[in-house]
Design a protein around this motif. Structure first.
Motif, PDB file in Angstrom:
ATOM      1  N   ARG A 100       2.420   5.032   8.370  1.00  0.00           N
ATOM      2  CA  ARG A 100       2.061   5.801   8.740  1.00  0.00           C
ATOM      3  C   ARG A 100       2.088   7.103   8.577  1.00  0.00           C
ATOM      4  O   ARG A 100       2.938   7.900   7.756  1.00  0.00           O
ATOM      5  CB  ARG A 100       2.241   6.155  10.523  1.00  0.00           C
ATOM      6  CG  ARG A 100       1.201   6.133  11.168  1.00  0.00           C
ATOM      7  CD  ARG A 100       1.316   6.185  12.289  1.00  0.00           C
ATOM      8  NE  ARG A 100       0.316   6.945  13.026  1.00  0.00           N
ATOM      9  CZ  ARG A 100       0.074   7.280  13.979  1.00  0.00           C
ATOM     10  NH1 ARG A 100       1.144   7.135  14.516  1.00  0.00           N
ATOM     11  NH2 ARG A 100      -1.412   8.046  14.711  1.00  0.00           N
ATOM     12  N   GLU A 162      -4.781   0.974  11.104  1.00  0.00           N
ATOM     13  CA  GLU A 162      -4.441   1.017  10.991  1.00  0.00           C
ATOM     14  C   GLU A 162      -3.869   1.201  13.382  1.00  0.00           C
ATOM     15  O   GLU A 162      -2.724   1.024  13.516  1.00  0.00           O
ATOM     16  CB  GLU A 162      -3.382   2.966  10.761  1.00  0.00           C
ATOM     17  CG  GLU A 162      -4.208   4.014  11.742  1.00  0.00           C
ATOM     18  CD  GLU A 162      -3.571   5.915  11.086  1.00  0.00           C
ATOM     19  OE1 GLU A 162      -3.153   5.419  10.653  1.00  0.00           O
ATOM     20  OE2 GLU A 162      -4.778   5.881  11.432  1.00  0.00           O
ATOM     21  N   HIS A 163      -5.130   1.564  13.857  1.00  0.00           N
ATOM     22  CA  HIS A 163      -4.356   1.267  15.296  1.00  0.00           C
ATOM     23  C   HIS A 163      -5.012  -0.116  15.940  1.00  0.00           C
ATOM     24  O   HIS A 163      -4.519  -0.093  16.827  1.00  0.00           O
ATOM     25  CB  HIS A 163      -5.394   2.355  15.787  1.00  0.00           C
ATOM     26  CG  HIS A 163      -5.283   3.800  15.511  1.00  0.00           C
ATOM     27  ND1 HIS A 163      -3.961   4.006  15.545  1.00  0.00           N
ATOM     28  CD2 HIS A 163      -5.688   4.962  14.228  1.00  0.00           C
ATOM     29  CE1 HIS A 163      -3.721   5.383  15.446  1.00  0.00           C
ATOM     30  NE2 HIS A 163      -4.659   5.982  14.571  1.00  0.00           N
TER      31      HIS A 163
END
Length: 187
Positions: A100, A162-163
């Motif tokens: 991340r 990413e989420h």
């Protein structure tokens, strides 16, 4: 770092270790003040070692980015140039999803505008360019594709997924869709 005092080297290592944890948890916008607090030093000390957020992020991602450069060098001799390029891009994507903050760091580090040849973006661009050139030269990739296009694609996919509940799976699906397109014969 070789000329630094031992306490300065320890501080540098401690800041980097804490920064890796914080960036993994909070992405590229991890709080520098929290990093300093967790490392048990003042924020001025953090800034002395890493004068900019970009410098800190480059240090956090440096080892893995160098490994991506090494992989590109290894793949550069492959017979199937398209497969070599796609293998490398998939590795970059997998790391950008897992680490991340890397995609964020690359998204605000415009390629070609960086004067520091050892920055993450510069190392990644240098790694990708020969793979792309070979694939274009043998006709396995369109001639109008640029390194910047490919890295923008990877960064965009990493940021967009990413989420999600399973970001790696979603990123791979989006990458496959981008590479294979809408052609039903490639499904």
């Amino acid at each position: 770092m070789t000329g630094q005092r031992s306490d300065a080297r320890r501080n540098h290592a401690r800041v980097l270790a804490v920064a890796e944890t914080e960036v993994a948890a909070h992405g590229a916008q991890a709080s520098l003040e929290r990093i300093a607090r967790e490392a048990g030093i003042g924020s001025a000390t953090v800034r002395r070692h890493f004068p900019t957020r970009r410098a800190l992020l480059n240090a956090v991602f440096a080892q893995r980015v160098r490994a991506l450069g090494d992989l590109a060098h290894t793949l550069d001799g492959a017979d199937d140039t398209r497969a070599a390029l796609l293998t490398w891009l998939r590795e970059l994507l997998a790391y950008a999803v897992a680490a991340r903050g890397l995609a964020d760091a690359l998204s605000y580090e415009p390629l070609g505008d960086d004067t520091a040849g050892d920055s993450c973006g510069a190392v990644i661009e240098t790694a990708c360019s020969p793979l792309l050139r070979r694939a274009v030269a043998d006709g396995s990739v369109r001639g109008d594709i640029t390194t910047h296009d490919l890295l923008t694609l990877v960064v965009g996919i990493a940021l967009a997924t990413e989420h999600r509940s399973d970001p790696a799976r979603e990123a791979e699906r989006a990458f496959r869709l981008a590479v294979e397109g809408l052609d039903p014969t490639t499904a």
